[in-house]
Design a protein around this motif. Structure first.
Motif, PDB file in Angstrom:
ATOM      1  N   UNK A 792      54.305 -26.930 -38.398  1.00  0.00           N
ATOM      2  CA  UNK A 792      53.727 -26.411 -37.155  1.00  0.00           C
ATOM      3  C   UNK A 792      52.982 -25.094 -37.402  1.00  0.00           C
ATOM      4  N   UNK A 793      53.558 -24.246 -38.228  1.00  0.00           N
ATOM      5  CA  UNK A 793      52.927 -22.943 -38.490  1.00  0.00           C
ATOM      6  C   UNK A 793      51.602 -23.125 -39.222  1.00  0.00           C
ATOM      7  N   UNK A 794      51.579 -23.952 -40.263  1.00  0.00           N
ATOM      8  CA  UNK A 794      50.328 -24.156 -41.006  1.00  0.00           C
ATOM      9  C   UNK A 794      49.281 -24.834 -40.130  1.00  0.00           C
ATOM     10  N   UNK A 795      49.712 -25.704 -39.247  1.00  0.00           N
ATOM     11  CA  UNK A 795      48.769 -26.349 -38.314  1.00  0.00           C
ATOM     12  C   UNK A 795      48.113 -25.307 -37.418  1.00  0.00           C
ATOM     13  N   UNK A 796      48.907 -24.356 -36.928  1.00  0.00           N
ATOM     14  CA  UNK A 796      48.353 -23.310 -36.076  1.00  0.00           C
ATOM     15  C   UNK A 796      47.389 -22.413 -36.856  1.00  0.00           C
ATOM     16  N   UNK A 797      47.731 -22.130 -38.112  1.00  0.00           N
ATOM     17  CA  UNK A 797      46.831 -21.314 -38.930  1.00  0.00           C
ATOM     18  C   UNK A 797      45.525 -22.044 -39.183  1.00  0.00           C
ATOM     19  N   UNK A 798      45.585 -23.354 -39.434  1.00  0.00           N
ATOM     20  CA  UNK A 798      44.383 -24.139 -39.689  1.00  0.00           C
ATOM     21  C   UNK A 798      43.471 -24.183 -38.465  1.00  0.00           C
ATOM     22  N   UNK A 799      44.048 -24.083 -37.298  1.00  0.00           N
ATOM     23  CA  UNK A 799      43.245 -24.092 -36.066  1.00  0.00           C
ATOM     24  C   UNK A 799      42.709 -22.712 -35.731  1.00  0.00           C
ATOM     25  N   UNK A 800      43.197 -21.681 -36.414  1.00  0.00           N
ATOM     26  CA  UNK A 800      42.822 -20.320 -36.102  1.00  0.00           C
ATOM     27  C   UNK A 800      41.610 -19.845 -36.873  1.00  0.00           C
ATOM     28  N   UNK A 801      41.390 -18.523 -36.888  1.00  0.00           N
ATOM     29  CA  UNK A 801      40.225 -17.952 -37.576  1.00  0.00           C
ATOM     30  C   UNK A 801      40.253 -18.242 -39.075  1.00  0.00           C
ATOM     31  N   UNK A 802      39.058 -18.232 -39.673  1.00  0.00           N
ATOM     32  CA  UNK A 802      38.936 -18.502 -41.099  1.00  0.00           C
ATOM     33  C   UNK A 802      39.707 -17.474 -41.926  1.00  0.00           C
ATOM     34  N   UNK A 803      39.747 -16.213 -41.435  1.00  0.00           N
ATOM     35  CA  UNK A 803      40.452 -15.170 -42.188  1.00  0.00           C
ATOM     36  C   UNK A 803      41.926 -15.525 -42.384  1.00  0.00           C
ATOM     37  N   UNK A 804      42.556 -16.113 -41.356  1.00  0.00           N
ATOM     38  CA  UNK A 804      43.948 -16.507 -41.478  1.00  0.00           C
ATOM     39  C   UNK A 804      44.149 -17.597 -42.513  1.00  0.00           C
ATOM     40  N   UNK A 805      43.218 -18.561 -42.569  1.00  0.00           N
ATOM     41  CA  UNK A 805      43.306 -19.625 -43.563  1.00  0.00           C
ATOM     42  C   UNK A 805      43.157 -19.056 -44.976  1.00  0.00           C
ATOM     43  N   UNK A 806      42.195 -18.154 -45.137  1.00  0.00           N
ATOM     44  CA  UNK A 806      41.982 -17.554 -46.452  1.00  0.00           C
ATOM     45  C   UNK A 806      43.195 -16.739 -46.886  1.00  0.00           C
ATOM     46  N   UNK A 807      43.759 -15.994 -45.942  1.00  0.00           N
ATOM     47  CA  UNK A 807      44.915 -15.158 -46.264  1.00  0.00           C
ATOM     48  C   UNK A 807      46.091 -16.014 -46.720  1.00  0.00           C
ATOM     49  N   UNK A 808      46.361 -17.089 -46.000  1.00  0.00           N
ATOM     50  CA  UNK A 808      47.472 -17.967 -46.366  1.00  0.00           C
ATOM     51  C   UNK A 808      47.192 -18.667 -47.698  1.00  0.00           C
ATOM     52  N   UNK A 809      45.949 -19.043 -47.926  1.00  0.00           N
ATOM     53  CA  UNK A 809      45.605 -19.717 -49.181  1.00  0.00           C
ATOM     54  C   UNK A 809      45.782 -18.787 -50.369  1.00  0.00           C
ATOM     55  N   UNK A 810      45.321 -17.557 -50.237  1.00  0.00           N
ATOM     56  CA  UNK A 810      45.486 -16.609 -51.338  1.00  0.00           C
ATOM     57  C   UNK A 810      46.964 -16.337 -51.598  1.00  0.00           C
ATOM     58  N   UNK A 811      47.746 -16.205 -50.539  1.00  0.00           N
ATOM     59  CA  UNK A 811      49.178 -15.936 -50.718  1.00  0.00           C
ATOM     60  C   UNK A 811      49.883 -17.111 -51.379  1.00  0.00           C
ATOM     61  N   UNK A 812      49.461 -18.341 -51.055  1.00  0.00           N
ATOM     62  CA  UNK A 812      50.146 -19.519 -51.575  1.00  0.00           C
ATOM     63  C   UNK A 812      49.709 -19.880 -52.983  1.00  0.00           C
ATOM     64  N   UNK A 813      48.416 -19.720 -53.291  1.00  0.00           N
ATOM     65  CA  UNK A 813      47.882 -20.221 -54.554  1.00  0.00           C
ATOM     66  C   UNK A 813      47.736 -19.161 -55.645  1.00  0.00           C
TER      67      UNK A 813
END
Length: 897
Positions: A792-813
């Protein structure tokens, strides 16, 4: 493709440079001259100063004075003089009335000179004290010292209070227990900075020495004017002078047969094995920055401090007094210290010439300040030290020019924000470590004789005074055995620092939690008797295994100190008890904390605590430390076995957390420990005890079939305390009723875990306009199944601003957790970026609040490093490829990889 992208990012990041901080805390001291005209002898303007109130307050210990007295310091006063005789002496040499003099303090010169130092006020001025910011010298009349056959002594008077000024002293060293040093801010008067606003009470002289017997109080001043200054010394020079001056006032001992209570050399003190007095510091504004620079610059070559390295100006110093003073430091109180910069807008016009370039580096966006503070956080990690940070909650007036003169009539601003003033060490983030003072910046350290804030601070200082003597004595006892070369070897081998994950990534257990654990038969049997060598604690993600491991280490450290060596417990008096530990951490894909080799290396370093035990360490490691990090596991294991067999230790407790995150075979590792157990018997008693925490792992059952096991599930009483603490930290917009409702909802869910509570409270904290309905929905829609919650959390991030997606991607990868500064550069990097310059227009200031507002529900920040809230979150994102459809990854061609 991904690795090359990381390489581009790495080369684009700005290298953080150690630098200096600056804040401003100036105190105007206006002298009423003999003609009655008010003049400012130093023309100092305090950028943080408020207009003086018209109402005066008085101290019960000091007489009432006019609002703008002239404040001076006299040095070189004959040792036999009392306050009354000092007043008479000053009356003679200054040709003023005795009634115009008030002696605030009189104490022995801390440098060991056979003279005294006085702070006094002169009302009405004297023609003998003309000029501005000068130092005047007067001979003592011969009739005032008839016992002297030599030349009359000289008394020097100044109004700058530079260097040390003692507030009190003692007749014998038995009375003198602790040193307390207060460092004022930029351009300030080191005495006047601590005088109550609109009154005369100086709490460092009029209260503290009386409230804490045995404490010697000193102020430290330095030349750092901002306006019309011709000085070009930088912060490095100021901190270097401060460090050197500390060496002139310590150590002081009173050895029978040695003579008077005066300064003795290090070698003489060391010869009589007398530990020095504990040190407690107070730093206001820039004074705290100077103190930090001194902390970071002293080389530490002692066991227990191998995690500290020498920085700034004394990297190669080997001065014993420096090291001794560092070892003696117990606590620091920081008042309005700008760890992350300050508001300098009104100060730029005041700074001229040489001051301006340095001032421009002090703003809130300064990468130089961040670099310095990050180094402090990563290097000053002595666990038995104490730091409390205080921050202002009132605005301060700023300076503007009125009729050609600078006046404090500008707009009111917060000079040092709460986040800047309280950006402390990771484990000091509780309310008793961070405290608000409802005052402006310059008033943070000004207390009246009946001040509530002073009473609050006094409680902590009394605690420090009581604890510091035993702590400092133990430090010197613990570290007396190692040679210079062995300390150097420990520093070289302790990389990465074994305590790093425990102290920066694992939360402190809430007070009152986990008490049930120490009462269980399994834990008590493992800790106390000889029949169980291993205790296995297993639990699903989010149950609090790592926090439990941290709590067990703390418990064993304290418990072992209380065991009488002649008691009937199984621990003999043949050696000491040692607690060692390691926390596996898989989020760092560089495998810094995830291999068997890193585990054994960390355990070896923790066992090297005495010169004799160094015999088990190959000399090649001391000459070529790099070989220690490339050595085969088998060789490291043999060294470890030799160390635990040494009779120096009667019992070794080894705590290993998250063993399931080990990159290699866990079964082989446990088999090795079982072989060690069989050979580690001392008079029929087990010497090594192992506690491990893991997720449920069927493969371990065969290896641990005979060991006691505790299946960990969050206890209701622990969860209640944890929830209450999390809810109490919600912002002010959550009133008492909303906080009560949130607590009720969280505790009402079944199958809840500590991790689930943390994630849901993060969601609640992001509510801008909270309500009962929103709280109910947020808790109800948060599944207690972690995979569903993460989805649910990642789904909400994917629907949000691009900055949030980039931030989560950098933290994860990313191969390792990135700092805020590194993530700023990462977020600014666009798909078509070709150089660092091409990213500048996209760069935005990344703060904790910014992270929280984008992907903060699932991310955490510790010591300026951003990482996923739990390893299970990273496992979910990576194994499930949850960010495959992110526009950011698609643009990089990495979707589905």
């Amino acid at each position: 493709m991904w690795d090359s992208t990381l390489l581009i990012l790495t080369t684009a990041l700005v290298t953080s440079v150690l630098t200096v901080l600056l804040t401003f805390s100036l105190v105007r001291t206006i002298v009423i001259t003999s003609s009655g005209k008010k003049t400012n002898p130093t023309e100092k303007l305090d950028p943080t100063e408020e207009p003086t109130p018209t109402k005066e307050s008085t101290s019960a210990k000091e007489p009432s004075l006019p609002k703008y007295p002239g404040l001076y310091r006299a040095q070189g006063i004959p040792l036999e003089y009392s306050k009354d005789s000092v007043k008479w002496l000053l009356h003679l040499i200054l040709a003023c009335e005795e009634d115009s003099l008030v002696i605030h303090s009189l104490a022995d010169d801390p440098r060991g000179k056979p003279t005294k130092v006085a702070a006094f006020t002169l009302i009405g001025g004297s023609e003998h004290l003309s000029g501005r910011g000068r130092r005047w010298t007067f001979p003592v009349p011969k009739e005032e010292c008839p016992s002297r056959n030599t030349q009359s002594p000289l008394v020097s008077i100044d109004d700058h209070f530079e260097g040390f000024t003692p507030m009190n002293s003692f007749k014998t060293s038995e009375e003198h227990k602790i040193d307390f040093i207060a460092i004022s801010g930029l351009g300030s008067n080191a005495y006047g900075s601590f005088v109550e606003r609109g009154g005369t009470h100086m709490w460092l002289a009029g209260s503290l020495p009386y409230d804490i017997p045995g404490i010697r109080v000193l102020t430290y001043g330095y030349d750092s004017h901002l306006h019309n200054s011709d000085s070009f010394q930088d912060l490095e020079a100021i901190s270097s002078s401060f460090r050197t001056n500390i060496g002139t006032i310590r150590p002081k001992v009173d050895v029978s047969g040695i003579g008077n209570y005066q300064s003795l050399s290090y070698s003489l003190r060391n010869q009589h094995d007398i530990p020095p007095k504990p040190l407690i510091f107070l730093g206001h504004s820039l004074g705290g920055v100077i103190l930090k620079m001194v902390f970071l610059s002293i080389p530490v070559e002692i066991r227990g401090l191998t995690n500290l390295k020498a920085l700034v100006q004394m990297n190669n110093s080997a001065h014993k007094i420096d090291k001794e003073n560092f070892l003696s430091t117990y606590a620091a109180l920081f008042f309005g210290v700008p760890n992350q910069g300050m508001d300098i807008g009104s100060l730029i016009p005041m700074a001229g010439g040489q001051n301006l370039p340095m001032l421009m580096n002090l703003g809130k966006e300064s990468e130089l300040l961040r670099g310095l503070h990050r180094e402090f956080l990563s290097n000053f990690t002595y666990k038995t030290s104490r730091i409390i940070s205080y921050y202002e909650t009132k605005v301060s007036p700023t300076a503007i020019q009125v009729d050609g003169r600078w006046k404090m009539k500008g707009k009111r601003v917060v000079l040092v924000s709460q986040s800047s003033a309280t950006h402390g060490r990771p484990w000091e983030n509780q309310p008793h470590h961070i405290q608000a003072i409802n005052r402006s910046h310059s008033n943070l350290v000004k207390f009246s004789s009946d001040d509530e804030v002073y009473d609050r601070i006094l409680v902590r200082l009394k605690e420090f005074a009581e604890d510091s003597i035993k702590v400092i004595q133990r430090r010197f006892e613990d570290n007396a055995d190692l040679s210079h070369e062995q300390h150097q070897c420990l520093r070289d081998l302790n990389r990465p620092r074994f305590w790093e994950i425990r102290d920066t990534k694992i939360h402190q257990p809430e007070p009152g939690t986990l008490r049930w654990l120490y009462k269980t038969p399994e834990f008590q049997s493992w800790r106390d008797n000889e029949h169980f060598s291993t205790l296995w604690i297993r639990g699903s993600p989010g149950q609090g295994k790592s926090v439990l491991a941290k709590a067990v280490i703390n418990h064993l450290d304290e418990w072992s100190k209380l065991i009488p060596r002649d008691s009937s417990t199984s621990i003999t008096n043949l050696g000491s008890v040692k607690v060692i530990y390691f926390f596996f951490y898989k989020q760092d894909e560089e495998k810094t904390f995830s291999t068997p080799q890193s585990l054994i290396r960390a355990l070896i370093v923790q066992l090297l605590t005495a010169s004799r035990i160094f015999e088990h360490l190959p000399r090649t490691y001391q000459a070529r430390p790099g070989e220690f990090f490339t050595e085969r596991f088998g060789t490291l294991w043999n060294i470890f076995c030799d160390l635990v067999c040494d009779p120096l230790y009667s019992r070794i407790y080894c705590v290993i957390d998250a063993l399931d995150e080990c990159e290699e075979s866990v079964s082989d590792l446990l088999s090795g420990f079982k072989k060690v157990f069989s050979g580690l018997m001392l008079n029929g008693r087990l010497r090594l005890k192992l506690l491990i925490t893991t997720r449920p792992m069927p493969d371990l059952a065969n290896e641990l079939d005979s060991s006691p096991c505790i299946d960990l599930k969050a206890k209701t009483e622990d969860l209640k305390l944890f929830v209450q603490k999390k809810i109490s930290n919600l912002p002010q917009r959550f009133g008492p009723e909303l906080k009560g409702k949130a607590t009720e909802l969280l505790l009402g869910r079944t199958e809840r875990t500590f991790l689930w509570v943390s994630i849901v409270t993060n969601k609640i904290e992001r509510m801008v306009l909270p309500s009962f309905a929103k709280l109910t929905t947020a808790v109800a829609e948060s599944s207690t199944d972690l995979d569903e919650l993460y989805s649910d959390i990642t789904y909400q991030v994917m629907r949000g601003p691009l900055e949030g997606q980039k931030l989560l991607a950098w933290a994860a990868y990313s191969r390792r957790p990135l700092t805020l500064i590194e993530l700023e550069a990462a977020l600014a990097t666009q798909i078509g970026s070709e150089s660092k310059e091409s990213t500048e227009d996209y760069r935005a200031n990344l703060t904790k609040d910014a992270v929280a507002s984008t992907a903060g529900v699932i991310l955490e920040i510790t010591a300026d490093t951003v990482h996923l809230i739990h390893q299970s979150a990273k496992d979910f994102i990576l194994k499930g490829n949850q960010l495959a459809n992110s526009p950011f990854l698609c643009g990089l061609g990495l979707a589905g990889s």
